[in-house]
Scaffold this motif. Structure first.
Motif, short mmCIF file in Angstrom:
data_model
loop_
_atom_site.label_atom_id
_atom_site.label_comp_id
_atom_site.label_asym_id
_atom_site.label_seq_id
_atom_site.Cartn_x
_atom_site.Cartn_y
_atom_site.Cartn_z
N ILE A 1 18.95 40.53 79.32
CA ILE A 1 20.00 39.71 78.71
C ILE A 1 21.31 40.51 78.73
O ILE A 1 21.49 41.44 77.94
CB ILE A 1 19.64 39.34 77.26
N PRO A 2 22.25 40.17 79.63
CA PRO A 2 23.54 40.86 79.64
C PRO A 2 24.45 40.27 78.56
O PRO A 2 24.58 39.05 78.44
CB PRO A 2 24.08 40.56 81.04
N THR A 3 25.05 41.14 77.76
CA THR A 3 25.96 40.66 76.71
C THR A 3 27.34 41.28 76.89
O THR A 3 27.47 42.40 77.35
CB THR A 3 25.42 40.98 75.30
N GLY A 4 28.35 40.54 76.48
CA GLY A 4 29.72 41.06 76.54
C GLY A 4 30.72 39.95 76.83
O GLY A 4 30.60 39.27 77.85
N SER A 5 31.68 39.75 75.93
CA SER A 5 32.68 38.70 76.12
C SER A 5 33.57 39.00 77.32
O SER A 5 34.22 38.09 77.86
CB SER A 5 33.53 38.56 74.85
N GLU A 6 33.61 40.26 77.72
CA GLU A 6 34.47 40.64 78.85
C GLU A 6 33.79 40.46 80.20
O GLU A 6 34.43 40.57 81.25
CB GLU A 6 34.90 42.11 78.69
N LEU A 7 32.49 40.15 80.20
CA LEU A 7 31.74 40.12 81.45
C LEU A 7 31.94 38.81 82.21
O LEU A 7 32.04 37.74 81.62
CB LEU A 7 30.25 40.31 81.18
N ILE B 1 14.98 43.24 77.34
CA ILE B 1 16.11 44.16 77.39
C ILE B 1 17.36 43.39 77.02
O ILE B 1 17.66 42.34 77.61
CB ILE B 1 16.30 44.76 78.79
N ILE B 2 18.10 43.90 76.04
CA ILE B 2 19.43 43.38 75.75
C ILE B 2 20.40 44.45 76.20
O ILE B 2 20.34 45.59 75.74
CB ILE B 2 19.62 43.06 74.26
N ASN B 3 21.29 44.09 77.09
CA ASN B 3 22.20 45.07 77.68
C ASN B 3 23.59 44.91 77.09
O ASN B 3 24.21 43.86 77.20
CB ASN B 3 22.25 44.88 79.19
N GLY B 4 24.08 45.98 76.44
CA GLY B 4 25.41 45.97 75.84
C GLY B 4 25.34 45.80 74.33
O GLY B 4 24.31 45.41 73.76
N ILE C 1 9.51 43.26 67.99
CA ILE C 1 9.63 41.91 67.43
C ILE C 1 8.44 41.10 67.94
O ILE C 1 8.23 41.01 69.16
CB ILE C 1 10.96 41.25 67.84
N GLU C 2 7.67 40.57 67.02
CA GLU C 2 6.47 39.79 67.38
C GLU C 2 5.52 40.59 68.27
O GLU C 2 4.88 40.05 69.17
CB GLU C 2 6.87 38.47 68.05
N GLY C 3 5.48 41.89 68.02
CA GLY C 3 4.60 42.77 68.78
C GLY C 3 5.12 43.16 70.15
O GLY C 3 4.47 43.91 70.88
N LYS C 4 6.31 42.67 70.51
CA LYS C 4 6.87 42.93 71.84
C LYS C 4 7.99 43.96 71.77
O LYS C 4 8.77 43.97 70.81
CB LYS C 4 7.41 41.63 72.45
N PRO C 5 8.09 44.84 72.78
CA PRO C 5 9.16 45.82 72.80
C PRO C 5 10.49 45.16 73.16
O PRO C 5 10.57 44.40 74.13
CB PRO C 5 8.72 46.81 73.89
N VAL C 6 11.51 45.46 72.37
CA VAL C 6 12.87 44.97 72.63
C VAL C 6 13.78 46.19 72.70
O VAL C 6 13.87 46.95 71.74
CB VAL C 6 13.35 43.99 71.55
N ILE C 7 14.42 46.37 73.82
CA ILE C 7 15.23 47.57 74.07
C ILE C 7 16.67 47.16 74.24
O ILE C 7 16.99 46.26 75.03
CB ILE C 7 14.74 48.32 75.34
N ASN C 8 17.54 47.81 73.50
CA ASN C 8 18.98 47.57 73.64
C ASN C 8 19.57 48.71 74.47
O ASN C 8 19.72 49.84 74.00
CB ASN C 8 19.63 47.51 72.27
N LEU C 9 19.83 48.40 75.75
CA LEU C 9 20.41 49.40 76.66
C LEU C 9 21.92 49.39 76.55
O LEU C 9 22.54 48.32 76.50
CB LEU C 9 20.04 49.08 78.11
N PRO C 10 22.55 50.55 76.54
CA PRO C 10 24.01 50.60 76.59
C PRO C 10 24.55 49.92 77.85
O PRO C 10 23.85 49.83 78.87
CB PRO C 10 24.32 52.09 76.59
N GLY C 11 25.80 49.47 77.78
CA GLY C 11 26.38 48.67 78.85
C GLY C 11 26.83 49.39 80.10
O GLY C 11 26.67 48.85 81.20
#
Length: 407
Positions: free
Chosen positions: A175-181, A240-243, A281-291
């Motif tokens: 999941i790519p995040t960022g208002s600038e993207l 993966i949440i990116n940013g 979350i709900e037994g699943k790995p959720v990783i927040n990677l830097p942008g």
């Protein structure tokens, strides 16, 4: 909030995460034509017995050993199909014959009459391959947990296996995040930046042996991030949440994770990419990677690869390494494990020269495009020109990656 003091090492971070993951591993049956580099879920056993009947072990002629019990027989009147028959490697032959004479020991005179080399010893079963000597029904042709190689496909085919039970590839959501993207292929305007990480992540995930699920860009809004995360939790095994991972005014991701599940840590002693966070979350790995692209690459390479490997019960890859001499000083902060991008050149004397490409002083294209990398250990610090270091080789004109799990 990102906290340097409470950061964990890469090994500690992965251990914390994997202890709490509830992987829902599934098995699927796939045709042999699609099985390359997949992971067999169980030992696989032959359905066939080969050869079905005894066959010739080499190119030659089949004869009855009874003709040779009193020494070399007179062969001037022998005829093909009666006293002998041609039987090449792997050929079945008439049950009247019980031995094979190699073609190198056979000749024909000017009248086409058969002749043997002198002092030839022929006994029952000579150069005959017995039934089941290649494979027997019930023989193990492939062990569970080992990526299926081209040679394994041959063994499976010999064993009569057409459908293979394999571990279903874990789905990895990105999941790519960022208002600038903006999407790749769009010309950026002032204040905009290209989403380059999605395409990099997609193909790194494929190479790991997993199935990528790349979402559209999500603007910096906690509600939108939460909605997309909920969707990903239903569709993926690893998220993966990116940013949005650091301390900026629009870095909302950590708050979303805290509201949805358990945040295990926010900060690793590995850079670039120290503000990484890991959650369950709900037994699943959720990783927040830097942008930043290099930080995302490093996090994908050690963290996401480590999770996928655990899911598939695979060891971490070991890239080819060479010893190289530094052409310049190389900055490595002592407090973290640090990724240094390196250009490696083979010299005329067969040794290697390593030129660091510092990410803060070089273009991102130069950093991402190197043919080698070096990862320092915590406490090592800087290296000086002339120091010898071990370089991991990456794909390039000179060096080709020697690992591959899946396509």
């Amino acid at each position: 909030m990102f906290d340097f003091k409470n950061s964990k090492t890469k090994a500690e971070a992965l251990s914390m995460l994997l202890e709490k993951c509830l992987f829902n591993k599934r098995i699927e049956i796939i045709p042999i034509s699609e099985a390359i580099y997949r992971i067999p879920a169980q030992n696989i056993y032959s359905c066939n017995t080969l050869p079905v009947h005894r066959v010739s072990m080499m190119d030659g002629i089949a004869v009855s050993s009874s003709f040779f019990k009193d020494g070399m027989p007179e062969t001037s009147n022998w005829a093909a199909g009666k006293e002998y028959t041609r039987a090449d490697t792997g050929d079945d032959f008439d049950d009247r014959y019980d031995a094979i004479i190699a073609i190198e020991n056979v000749s024909f005179d000017e009248r086409g009459k058969l002749k043997f080399k002198e002092n030839l010893i022929v006994k029952e079963g000579v150069c005959v391959k017995k039934r089941g000597s290649t494979i027997k029904e019930g023989d193990c042709v492939l062990k569970a947990g080992i990526p299926i190689r081209p040679s394994d496909l041959a063994a499976l085919a010999i064993g009569g296996i057409t459908d293979i039970p394999v571990i279903k590839k874990p789905v990895v959501a990105f999941i790519p995040t960022g208002s600038e993207l903006i999407a790749a292929g769009t010309t950026p305007q002032r204040g905009q930046n290209v989403d380059s990480n999605s395409i990099m992540a997609k193909h790194m995930i494929l190479e790991m042996g997993a199935k990528p699920l790349c979402y559209s860009i999500v603007k910096d809004n906690p509600e939108n991030i939460g909605i997309t995360l909920e969707k990903a939790l239903k569709e993926a095994d690893i998220i993966i949440i990116n940013g949005g991972s650091s301390k900026g005014g629009e870095d909302f991701t950590i708050k979303v994770l805290e509201n949805k599940g358990e945040v295990l840590l926010h900060g690793v002693t590995a850079g670039p990419g120290r503000p990484m966070s890991l959650a369950i979350i709900e037994g699943k790995p959720v990783i927040n990677l830097p942008g930043p692209a290099l930080a995302a690459y490093y996090g994908l390479d050690w963290c996401i690869r480590g999770i996928v490997n655990q899911y598939l019960d695979l060891p971490m890859i070991k890239r080819q390494r060479v010893s190289a001499v530094l052409a310049e000083d190389m900055f490595c902060p002592k407090s973290i494990s640090f990724l240094c991008k390196i250009n490696v050149e083979k010299r005329s004397d067969g040794t290697y020269m390593a030129t660091p490409v510092p990410f803060k002083a070089s273009s991102i294209g130069m950093c991402l495009g190197t043919n080698g990398q070096f990862i320092s250990e915590i406490g090592e610090g800087d290296y000086k020109k002339g120091d010898a270091i071990e370089i991991e080789l990456l794909c390039s004109k000179e060096f080709i990656n020697c690992y591959k799990h899946s396509l």
